[in-house]
Scaffold this motif. Structure first.
Motif, PDB file in Angstrom:
ATOM      1  N   LYS A  46      17.688   8.569   7.140  1.00 15.97           N
ATOM      2  CA  LYS A  46      16.457   8.989   7.796  1.00 15.97           C
ATOM      3  C   LYS A  46      15.594   7.769   8.094  1.00 15.97           C
ATOM      4  N   ALA A  47      14.796   7.874   9.142  1.00 12.67           N
ATOM      5  CA  ALA A  47      13.879   6.782   9.467  1.00 12.67           C
ATOM      6  C   ALA A  47      12.846   6.638   8.359  1.00 12.67           C
ATOM      7  N   PRO A  48      12.541   5.416   7.935  1.00 12.08           N
ATOM      8  CA  PRO A  48      11.529   5.229   6.880  1.00 12.08           C
ATOM      9  C   PRO A  48      10.153   5.647   7.364  1.00 12.08           C
ATOM     10  N   LEU A  49       9.319   6.030   6.429  1.00 14.66           N
ATOM     11  CA  LEU A  49       7.974   6.469   6.749  1.00 14.66           C
ATOM     12  C   LEU A  49       7.085   5.253   6.988  1.00 14.66           C
ATOM     13  N   LEU A  50       6.546   5.145   8.205  1.00 17.50           N
ATOM     14  CA  LEU A  50       5.699   4.014   8.558  1.00 17.50           C
ATOM     15  C   LEU A  50       4.235   4.437   8.570  1.00 17.50           C
ATOM     16  N   GLY A  51       3.348   3.464   8.439  1.00 19.50           N
ATOM     17  CA  GLY A  51       1.919   3.762   8.484  1.00 19.50           C
ATOM     18  C   GLY A  51       1.192   3.308   7.240  1.00 19.50           C
ATOM     19  N   GLN A  52      -0.088   3.713   7.122  1.00 18.07           N
ATOM     20  CA  GLN A  52      -0.920   3.326   5.982  1.00 18.07           C
ATOM     21  C   GLN A  52      -0.980   4.460   4.969  1.00 18.07           C
ATOM     22  N   PHE A  53      -0.903   4.082   3.690  1.00 16.28           N
ATOM     23  CA  PHE A  53      -0.901   5.069   2.621  1.00 16.28           C
ATOM     24  C   PHE A  53      -1.918   4.656   1.564  1.00 16.28           C
ATOM     25  N   PHE A  54      -2.844   5.565   1.275  1.00 13.36           N
ATOM     26  CA  PHE A  54      -3.930   5.269   0.338  1.00 13.36           C
ATOM     27  C   PHE A  54      -3.569   5.770  -1.058  1.00 13.36           C
ATOM     28  N   LEU A  55      -3.916   4.965  -2.054  1.00 12.41           N
ATOM     29  CA  LEU A  55      -3.667   5.324  -3.446  1.00 12.41           C
ATOM     30  C   LEU A  55      -4.983   5.694  -4.109  1.00 12.41           C
ATOM     31  N   GLU A  56      -4.884   6.274  -5.280  1.00 15.36           N
ATOM     32  CA  GLU A  56      -6.093   6.662  -6.003  1.00 15.36           C
ATOM     33  C   GLU A  56      -6.930   5.439  -6.372  1.00 15.36           C
ATOM     34  N   ASN A  59     -10.481   2.366 -11.923  1.00 14.25           N
ATOM     35  CA  ASN A  59     -11.793   2.326 -12.596  1.00 14.25           C
ATOM     36  C   ASN A  59     -12.593   1.067 -12.287  1.00 14.25           C
ATOM     37  N   ASN A  60     -11.917   0.003 -11.832  1.00 20.44           N
ATOM     38  CA  ASN A  60     -12.637  -1.253 -11.645  1.00 20.44           C
ATOM     39  C   ASN A  60     -13.341  -1.345 -10.286  1.00 20.44           C
ATOM     40  N   GLY A  61     -13.370  -0.252  -9.526  1.00 19.28           N
ATOM     41  CA  GLY A  61     -14.106  -0.250  -8.276  1.00 19.28           C
ATOM     42  C   GLY A  61     -13.309  -0.696  -7.066  1.00 19.28           C
ATOM     43  N   PHE A  62     -12.018  -0.953  -7.245  1.00 14.33           N
ATOM     44  CA  PHE A  62     -11.194  -1.365  -6.105  1.00 14.33           C
ATOM     45  C   PHE A  62     -10.400  -0.176  -5.564  1.00 14.33           C
ATOM     46  N   GLU A  63     -10.288  -0.117  -4.248  1.00 18.24           N
ATOM     47  CA  GLU A  63      -9.414   0.859  -3.592  1.00 18.24           C
ATOM     48  C   GLU A  63      -8.103   0.160  -3.245  1.00 18.24           C
ATOM     49  N   HIS A  64      -7.016   0.897  -3.380  1.00 13.14           N
ATOM     50  CA  HIS A  64      -5.702   0.323  -3.110  1.00 13.14           C
ATOM     51  C   HIS A  64      -5.016   1.141  -2.024  1.00 13.14           C
ATOM     52  N   TYR A  65      -4.433   0.458  -1.094  1.00 11.81           N
ATOM     53  CA  TYR A  65      -3.573   1.137  -0.128  1.00 11.81           C
ATOM     54  C   TYR A  65      -2.551   0.131   0.400  1.00 11.81           C
ATOM     55  N   TYR A  66      -1.498   0.649   0.978  1.00 21.14           N
ATOM     56  CA  TYR A  66      -0.471  -0.242   1.514  1.00 21.14           C
ATOM     57  C   TYR A  66      -0.038   0.232   2.886  1.00 21.14           C
ATOM     58  N   CYS A  67       0.528  -0.686   3.623  1.00 14.98           N
ATOM     59  CA  CYS A  67       0.966  -0.413   4.987  1.00 14.98           C
ATOM     60  C   CYS A  67       2.471  -0.664   5.080  1.00 14.98           C
ATOM     61  N   ILE A 253       2.972  -4.106   2.965  1.00 16.98           N
ATOM     62  CA  ILE A 253       1.823  -4.985   2.772  1.00 16.98           C
ATOM     63  C   ILE A 253       0.774  -4.235   1.951  1.00 16.98           C
ATOM     64  N   GLN A 254       0.355  -4.818   0.845  1.00 15.93           N
ATOM     65  CA  GLN A 254      -0.626  -4.171  -0.030  1.00 15.93           C
ATOM     66  C   GLN A 254      -2.029  -4.707   0.240  1.00 15.93           C
ATOM     67  N   TYR A 255      -2.989  -3.797   0.158  1.00 18.31           N
ATOM     68  CA  TYR A 255      -4.387  -4.150   0.367  1.00 18.31           C
ATOM     69  C   TYR A 255      -5.218  -3.686  -0.829  1.00 18.31           C
ATOM     70  N   HIS A 256      -6.202  -4.485  -1.198  1.00 17.58           N
ATOM     71  CA  HIS A 256      -7.126  -4.129  -2.278  1.00 17.58           C
ATOM     72  C   HIS A 256      -8.551  -4.431  -1.760  1.00 17.58           C
ATOM     73  N   THR A 257      -9.392  -3.419  -1.719  1.00 19.80           N
ATOM     74  CA  THR A 257     -10.767  -3.619  -1.237  1.00 19.80           C
ATOM     75  C   THR A 257     -11.748  -3.056  -2.259  1.00 19.80           C
ATOM     76  N   LEU A 258     -12.885  -3.695  -2.339  1.00 15.68           N
ATOM     77  CA  LEU A 258     -13.918  -3.265  -3.274  1.00 15.68           C
ATOM     78  C   LEU A 258     -14.675  -2.074  -2.702  1.00 15.68           C
ATOM     79  N   LYS A 259     -14.718  -0.995  -3.467  1.00 16.47           N
ATOM     80  CA  LYS A 259     -15.429   0.197  -3.024  1.00 16.47           C
ATOM     81  C   LYS A 259     -16.938   0.012  -3.266  1.00 16.47           C
ATOM     82  N   ILE A 260     -17.741   0.199  -2.218  1.00 15.13           N
ATOM     83  CA  ILE A 260     -19.166  -0.076  -2.337  1.00 15.13           C
ATOM     84  C   ILE A 260     -20.015   1.185  -2.358  1.00 15.13           C
TER      85      ILE A 260
END
Length: 263
Positions: A46-56, A59-67, A253-260
């Motif tokens: 099957k074709a792999p799932l492409l796109g952005q996926f957000f994780l929970e 506690n340290n105020g960072f949001e995690h998601y990957y592309c 590609i993993q992303y980590h951003t500070l939730k404000i």
């Protein structure tokens, strides 16, 4: 750098007429194995799932998601020591399914005529437009382009002097097959590389069924022996890479951003 590399090798591009001639000269019987293998690969993956996926949020105020995105450039190099059109198709078809942006195949000029005809027919049937004959000392040139934007699949039995971003096939394969299919299997895997098992193929399939229920068509993998396969007529060119992860042809590609905006 990669674009310049391809431009410099444009004079080595394989003409469409060469591919068409190899296809036409390949006997109907042998050609049918390659067609079956390609159809098998496109059915089983099957074709792999492409796109952005957000994780929970943590506690340290960072949001995690990957592309997940497809690889930009994929280059196959088939050198003169390589004799497995079955394994080549297993990787090539998965790359096509994964919608890799650019697929290039370089074929060693010194490969034997029989092998060359088979690989050229594989390229013609798989619809690969960017195919080339590799110049001398080609693997040394690959060191300069093995970067994050280019994944290289080196089809060889040799030991490589470099391993950056390289797929090196070192999986051993034992084959369980009836004697009457010996000729087809030798064509698919190269005579000198076959290890035939003594067990009855269908008895081995029954043993596998007790361990694992997802037997694929007439082929099964035995858990205790990676790469061990059972064959029956019409499936001799079919091969699935054991333990090749589903997103091998995509880039995560993993992303980590500070939730404000805390609630």
């Amino acid at each position: 750098m990669f674009e310049k590399f391809i431009e410099n090798n444009y004079h080595n591009k394989i003409d469409d007429e060469i591919l068409a001639t190899a296809y036409e000269n390949m006997g109907d019987y042998q050609r049918s194995f390659i067609k079956t293998a390609i159809a098998f690969q496109f059915t089983q993956h099957k074709a792999p799932l492409l796109g952005q996926f957000f994780l929970e949020s943590s506690n340290n105020g960072f949001e995690h998601y990957y592309c997940n995105q497809q690889e930009k450039n994929l280059l196959f190099y088939i050198d003169k020591t390589y004799s497995y059109p079955t394994k080549f198709l297993a990787l090539l078809c998965q790359a096509i399914i994964a919608k890799v942006e650019n697929i290039f195949v370089f074929l060693d000029k010194e490969i034997t005529e029989q092998k060359k005809a088979i690989f050229l027919t594989c390229l013609e049937l798989a619809g690969i437009e960017n195919s080339y004959f590799a110049p001398q000392n080609f693997y040394q040139e690959l060191q300069n382009i093995a970067n994050n934007e280019t994944k290289i699949i080196y089809c060889t039995k040799q030991t490589l002097p470099f391993h950056k971003n390289i797929f090196l096939d070192n999986s051993s394969l034992s084959i369980i097959a009836p004697v009457q299919y010996k000729q087809e299997i030798e064509l698919a895997y190269a005579k000198e590389d076959i290890i035939f098992k003594e067990e009855e193929p269908y008895k081995a399939i029954q043993m596998q069924n007790k361990k694992q229920q997802n037997v694929i068509a007439d082929i099964s993998f035995c858990i205790s022996d990676t790469g061990l396969q059972n064959y029956s007529h019409g499936m001799e060119f079919c091969f699935l890479y054991p333990n090749l992860h589903s997103d091998f042809f995509t880039k995560k590609i993993q992303y980590h951003t500070l939730k404000i905006d805390f609630e």
